[in-house]
Design a protein around this motif. Structure first.
Motif, mmCIF file in Angstrom:
data_model
loop_
_atom_site.group_PDB
_atom_site.id
_atom_site.type_symbol
_atom_site.label_atom_id
_atom_site.label_comp_id
_atom_site.label_asym_id
_atom_site.label_seq_id
_atom_site.Cartn_x
_atom_site.Cartn_y
_atom_site.Cartn_z
ATOM 1 N N GLY A 1 12.122 25.852 34.420
ATOM 2 C CA GLY A 1 12.875 26.710 35.327
ATOM 3 C C GLY A 1 14.166 26.120 35.835
ATOM 4 O O GLY A 1 14.703 26.575 36.855
ATOM 5 N N LYS B 1 16.181 33.697 39.773
ATOM 6 C CA LYS B 1 16.174 32.512 38.925
ATOM 7 C C LYS B 1 16.611 32.874 37.511
ATOM 8 O O LYS B 1 16.263 33.938 37.006
ATOM 9 C CB LYS B 1 14.769 31.908 38.868
ATOM 10 N N SER B 2 17.351 31.984 36.899
ATOM 11 C CA SER B 2 17.652 32.111 35.479
ATOM 12 C C SER B 2 18.124 30.775 34.951
ATOM 13 O O SER B 2 18.781 30.005 35.662
ATOM 14 C CB SER B 2 18.724 33.172 35.221
ATOM 15 N N VAL C 1 3.159 38.380 41.967
ATOM 16 C CA VAL C 1 3.445 37.736 40.685
ATOM 17 C C VAL C 1 3.498 36.223 40.855
ATOM 18 O O VAL C 1 3.704 35.494 39.899
ATOM 19 C CB VAL C 1 4.772 38.254 40.080
ATOM 20 N N SER C 2 3.337 35.776 42.092
ATOM 21 C CA SER C 2 3.297 34.359 42.405
ATOM 22 C C SER C 2 2.047 34.105 43.240
ATOM 23 O O SER C 2 1.134 34.922 43.262
ATOM 24 C CB SER C 2 4.569 33.951 43.166
ATOM 25 N N GLN D 1 8.753 41.788 35.545
ATOM 26 C CA GLN D 1 7.921 42.985 35.475
ATOM 27 C C GLN D 1 8.656 44.237 35.957
ATOM 28 O O GLN D 1 8.384 45.348 35.496
ATOM 29 C CB GLN D 1 6.640 42.792 36.292
ATOM 30 N N GLU E 1 7.448 36.200 48.927
ATOM 31 C CA GLU E 1 7.621 37.019 47.724
ATOM 32 C C GLU E 1 8.066 38.428 48.118
ATOM 33 O O GLU E 1 7.473 39.069 48.988
ATOM 34 C CB GLU E 1 6.305 37.075 46.956
ATOM 35 N N HIS F 1 9.816 41.983 46.173
ATOM 36 C CA HIS F 1 10.359 42.726 45.040
ATOM 37 C C HIS F 1 9.804 44.149 45.120
ATOM 38 O O HIS F 1 8.989 44.448 46.022
ATOM 39 C CB HIS F 1 9.987 42.049 43.717
ATOM 40 N N SER G 1 12.838 26.558 39.308
ATOM 41 C CA SER G 1 11.378 26.497 39.330
ATOM 42 C C SER G 1 10.903 25.396 38.387
ATOM 43 O O SER G 1 11.708 24.757 37.707
ATOM 44 C CB SER G 1 10.765 27.845 38.929
ATOM 45 N N CYS H 1 11.249 35.719 43.797
ATOM 46 C CA CYS H 1 10.792 36.574 42.690
ATOM 47 C C CYS H 1 11.344 38.003 42.816
ATOM 48 O O CYS H 1 10.590 38.984 42.692
ATOM 49 C CB CYS H 1 9.271 36.623 42.618
ATOM 50 N N LYS I 1 9.269 38.479 38.321
ATOM 51 C CA LYS I 1 9.126 37.705 37.079
ATOM 52 C C LYS I 1 9.295 38.602 35.851
ATOM 53 O O LYS I 1 8.586 38.464 34.855
ATOM 54 C CB LYS I 1 7.782 36.975 37.053
#
Length: 274
Positions: free
Chosen positions: A31, A231-232, A266-267, A195, A164, A166, A27, A189, A193
């Motif tokens: 990111g 993502k990480s 969240v996006s 949450q 998105e 999750h 990202s 996501c 993110k």
């Protein structure tokens, strides 16, 4: 053709190709991490990397891929066309530019990043139509393996959709529609993110299965048959996120997580894009 470790299943596409169900997302704004990509490719056997022009890391990612030593034909590389480049001629040039920055001759997946075309004085539908025509020609030329277009006739023009997805955002009607129309559904996501990682229900399941909360969320997504790209930028987190094929969630636990849906994004929220 992309080959992946036997531990990572693939999802078949209607054009005969197969995409790894688990990948590494990148990202913008911090990111991207060379170390994380290197870890994913060399140590974790990941063969699916997702990026975009918007993220500003295509060139760095291309160098990381070269440094990893993984042959191009073993990789699945996704990048995205930014709305500022929508339109017939600009789409073609943007695709060539992304390939050049990544240091590759072709893309495995080239996505329109967002349905709102952001072109003053011109309708988004008109710009999407021009963009789609360019993408079709790029596909026929072999610049990319396939492409996605979000418009009014999903079943006529899609074989892939990235949305998105999750525990708090579960567009299950869209997931089911895609299955019926032979469209592969990818969720971004998957951890909301971060949450979702502290929700009591997720934490309870992490304790039950002896897993991390991120692994619970990723496993839940994969068990829905959704292509998933956590993502990480931290190698240790990349390792953790990849350890999701040695266990499965019980049906009752899948159902429990499905109850967490509250519709939050969240996006970006595409609901009102015309």
């Amino acid at each position: 053709m992309v080959t992946v470790p036997s531990s990572c299943p693939t999802v078949p596409l209607s054009n005969g190709r197969n995409i790894p169900i688990l990948g590494l997302g990148t990202s913008h704004v911090g990111g991207y991490s060379h170390e994380a990509v290197h870890c994913a490719l060399q140590e974790c056997g990941i063969r699916h990397i997702d990026t975009a022009k918007r993220y500003g890391c295509e060139e760095a990612l291309g160098k990381a891929v070269v440094d990893s030593g993984v042959p191009r034909e073993e990789l699945w590389l996704t990048t995205k066309l930014w709305p500022g480049d929508y339109g017939y001629q600009s789409t073609k040039q943007a695709c060539r530019d992304s390939c050049a920055r990544l240091g590759v001759d072709y893309l495995d997946l080239y996505l329109m990043h967002w349905p709102d075309c952001m072109v003053p004085g011109v309708s988004s539908r008109e710009v999407r139509s021009e963009t789609w025509r360019a993408l079709e020609e790029l596909y026929d030329e072999g610049s990319c393996s396939f492409r996605v277009y979000i418009n009014e006739n999903l079943s006529l023009c899609l074989i892939y959709l990235q949305v998105e997805f999750h525990p708090f955002q579960q567009p299950l009607e869209l997931v089911e529609y895609c299955r019926k129309e032979n469209i592969v559904f990818e969720g971004y996501c998957p951890l909301a993110k971060g949450q979702a990682l502290t929700h009591p229900s997720v934490m309870e399941l992490a304790q039950k299965y002896g897993r991390s909360t991120s692994q619970i969320c990723i496993r839940w997504s994969i068990q829905h048959g959704v292509v998933t790209i956590p993502k990480s930028t931290k190698p240790e987190r990349v390792h953790e996120n990849c350890q999701v094929f040695g266990f499965s969630l019980d049906d009752s636990d899948m159902a429990a997580l499905s109850l967490l849906h509250d519709g939050r994004h969240v996006s970006w929220d595409p609901t009102h894009v015309e």
